[in-house]
Motif scaffolding. Sequence first.
Motif, PDB file in Angstrom:
ATOM      1  N   TRP A 126      40.787  43.583  45.362  1.00  0.00           N
ATOM      2  CA  TRP A 126      41.937  44.708  45.997  1.00  0.00           C
ATOM      3  C   TRP A 126      41.965  45.605  45.145  1.00  0.00           C
ATOM      4  O   TRP A 126      42.572  46.788  45.694  1.00  0.00           O
ATOM      5  CB  TRP A 126      43.139  43.766  46.097  1.00  0.00           C
ATOM      6  N   ILE A 130      36.961  39.691  47.842  1.00  0.00           N
ATOM      7  CA  ILE A 130      37.762  40.841  48.038  1.00  0.00           C
ATOM      8  C   ILE A 130      38.369  41.039  46.594  1.00  0.00           C
ATOM      9  O   ILE A 130      39.011  40.485  46.141  1.00  0.00           O
ATOM     10  CB  ILE A 130      38.807  40.609  49.052  1.00  0.00           C
ATOM     11  N   SER A 166      42.176  40.817  66.064  1.00  0.00           N
ATOM     12  CA  SER A 166      42.390  39.564  65.010  1.00  0.00           C
ATOM     13  C   SER A 166      43.556  38.967  65.758  1.00  0.00           C
ATOM     14  O   SER A 166      44.616  39.480  66.101  1.00  0.00           O
ATOM     15  CB  SER A 166      42.749  39.777  63.722  1.00  0.00           C
ATOM     16  N   CYS A 190      36.866  34.587  53.264  1.00  0.00           N
ATOM     17  CA  CYS A 190      37.403  35.807  52.424  1.00  0.00           C
ATOM     18  C   CYS A 190      38.269  35.622  51.429  1.00  0.00           C
ATOM     19  O   CYS A 190      39.274  34.872  51.643  1.00  0.00           O
ATOM     20  CB  CYS A 190      37.749  37.146  52.995  1.00  0.00           C
ATOM     21  N   THR A 233      41.123  34.256  55.525  1.00  0.00           N
ATOM     22  CA  THR A 233      41.373  35.049  54.517  1.00  0.00           C
ATOM     23  C   THR A 233      42.245  34.296  53.500  1.00  0.00           C
ATOM     24  O   THR A 233      43.447  33.736  53.924  1.00  0.00           O
ATOM     25  CB  THR A 233      42.093  36.329  54.975  1.00  0.00           C
ATOM     26  N   CYS A 234      41.887  34.173  52.506  1.00  0.00           N
ATOM     27  CA  CYS A 234      42.657  33.209  51.309  1.00  0.00           C
ATOM     28  C   CYS A 234      43.069  33.916  50.256  1.00  0.00           C
ATOM     29  O   CYS A 234      42.437  34.975  49.387  1.00  0.00           O
ATOM     30  CB  CYS A 234      41.620  32.204  50.812  1.00  0.00           C
ATOM     31  N   ASP A 235      44.340  33.772  49.828  1.00  0.00           N
ATOM     32  CA  ASP A 235      45.062  34.480  48.819  1.00  0.00           C
ATOM     33  C   ASP A 235      45.365  33.251  47.887  1.00  0.00           C
ATOM     34  O   ASP A 235      46.048  32.439  48.082  1.00  0.00           O
ATOM     35  CB  ASP A 235      46.406  35.038  49.546  1.00  0.00           C
ATOM     36  N   ASP A 240      40.579  36.565  47.855  1.00  0.00           N
ATOM     37  CA  ASP A 240      40.979  37.240  46.769  1.00  0.00           C
ATOM     38  C   ASP A 240      40.358  37.019  45.423  1.00  0.00           C
ATOM     39  O   ASP A 240      40.850  36.080  44.711  1.00  0.00           O
ATOM     40  CB  ASP A 240      42.475  37.100  46.891  1.00  0.00           C
ATOM     41  N   GLY A 257      37.896  33.603  60.728  1.00  0.00           N
ATOM     42  CA  GLY A 257      37.801  34.153  59.703  1.00  0.00           C
ATOM     43  C   GLY A 257      38.874  33.385  58.914  1.00  0.00           C
ATOM     44  O   GLY A 257      40.133  33.177  59.434  1.00  0.00           O
TER      45      GLY A 257
END
Length: 173
Positions: free
Chosen positions: A109, A107, A47, A83, A21-23, A85, A19
């Motif tokens: 938020w 996502i 995780s 995923c 997760t990208c900000d 943001d 996975g």
Amino acid sequence: MLKATRAKPRLSKHEWGWGFTCDVGNGRDSSVININRVSGHGLDRRSVNVEVIEYSGSIDPVNFGREIVALVKTGNYPNVSVCIDADGVGSSTCQIVEEAGITVTRIRWGQPCFSDEDKLRFINKRAMAAVYTKDAIRSGRMRIDTNRKTRLQGARIPYLIDDKGRFVIEKKS
């Protein structure tokens, strides 16, 4: 938070996946790709952080999207779930990744939670994610990276309870 870097969640030996997760930073913050091994579903999900790749705040959303694509295309992360943001400038990042043929979970938020039960507990998905992350760390289902910056930011997420009894994450100043 130091305990969260030492947790040893038991991942399924056969059913786990990658996975990202990208900000997406906006010039003020860094852009980050958090790479994890993940197994399980819902509140039983486990995780383990493998790596955090941080880009300076000067990377624009389009080039950040290209960096995500390049990482996926290395083949080192088969069947990775990406995923991102998607609020604000993150929408451009999502578009670049999707144009490369990679499925993205966008996502949002700031949007309300989906289930009626979660809507009663949380003002939005950001608050839900923060509380569920805290619960996963405390129960040993999640291990975060050992970076001091991550620990400091994670330990200082300001929240409050609104007049309806829902968790609210305070806005960045």
